[in-house]
Design a protein around this motif. Sequence first.
Motif, PDB file in Angstrom:
ATOM      1  N   THR A  89       0.856  -1.177   0.000  1.00  0.00           N
ATOM      2  CA  THR A  89       0.000   0.000   0.000  1.00  0.00           C
ATOM      3  C   THR A  89       0.895   1.231   0.000  1.00  0.00           C
ATOM      4  O   THR A  89       1.693   1.428   0.923  1.00  0.00           O
TER       5      THR A  89
ATOM      6  N   GLN B 137      -7.256  -7.001   1.282  1.00  0.00           N
ATOM      7  CA  GLN B 137      -5.942  -6.975   0.641  1.00  0.00           C
ATOM      8  C   GLN B 137      -5.215  -8.290   0.850  1.00  0.00           C
ATOM      9  O   GLN B 137      -4.596  -8.831  -0.075  1.00  0.00           O
TER      10      GLN B 137
ATOM     11  N   TYR C 129      -2.613  -1.438  -3.248  1.00  0.00           N
ATOM     12  CA  TYR C 129      -3.396  -0.219  -3.052  1.00  0.00           C
ATOM     13  C   TYR C 129      -2.559   1.033  -3.305  1.00  0.00           C
ATOM     14  O   TYR C 129      -1.397   1.113  -2.888  1.00  0.00           O
TER      15      TYR C 129
END
Length: 327
Positions: A49, A207, A214
């Motif tokens: 992320t 996730q 992300y």
Amino acid sequence: MAIQLEPQRQPLVEIDQLQMHYPLGSIWGSKQTLKAVDGISLHIRKGETLGLVGESGCGKSTVGQLTARLLEPTGGRLFYKGEDLQKLRSGRDNQLRKQIQYVFQDPYTSMNPKHIIAALLEEPLRIHRIGTRPERKAKVRDMLKQIGLNESYEFRYIHELSGGQRQRIGIARALMLQPEFLILDEPVSALDVSVQSQILNLLKDLQQQFSLTYLFISHDLNVVHYMSDRVAVMYLGKIVELADVNDLYTSPLHPYTRALVSAIPAKHRGQRQERIRLQGEIPSASATPSGCAFHTRCPFAVERCRRETPTLRLIRPGRRVSCHLHE
């Protein structure tokens, strides 16, 4: 040519000198251009992320829309798994669009309020001609379970849901095509704090479950700290610092990043924390100052900052900063 990376695993997404400039016409005989995104370069590794943070108007949402190809850039290149997205033929382009999905701040504005939830979730499957009608219906029910809602929500309308439930539906719709990469644009900023934590935990679980990558866009540094592996800080269309999340929050280098981190409330009552207060107005993106764009507000600015524009330089593995003070 793509940006040179530190010797780590290859990125899923690569942004190379991306620009989004809007011509504003002539003012007093001089052509004006709004530089929403002004030559940024980033990479996002598979499974991580990347947080993108900055003040309102800095261009972070525009970066998200460019990465999702909701906007066509005026300059630069975008790569997905090494493929230049601007050179793809339509068939291949449609295949890759399924792999890159966008979650908006307010799902209500991105969904047809006349359709029930089942129809909203089924729509991406219909557009891409995936599955039979019974298979699509089954997938809708399964996705509702994945996001923590029961089958009764199939027959509700988006206006009947709370803010947190709407965002769950927005996330579910983005996941219907089994993407690899999600762009989350302020996904919890409109929600109450208690609901925020539920949605953030859901995003982390999804996730892990679906091996998602992300790009997490937010102005809330606490939320970015909780969600991100690395963080990029934007100011007036440019990246000014890029670092692993713990490095950036414990030892910010750029004066702008230091000011942002100092504004995070102390975790414990009575804990002292020196607040850096920036003076002056944020310059316009259509009339950025010469040299470093931040020098008009920077308490450490010197004459060089007013004359020379700094570049985003690698100062040690995993750490980049755009500041003359760190050259």
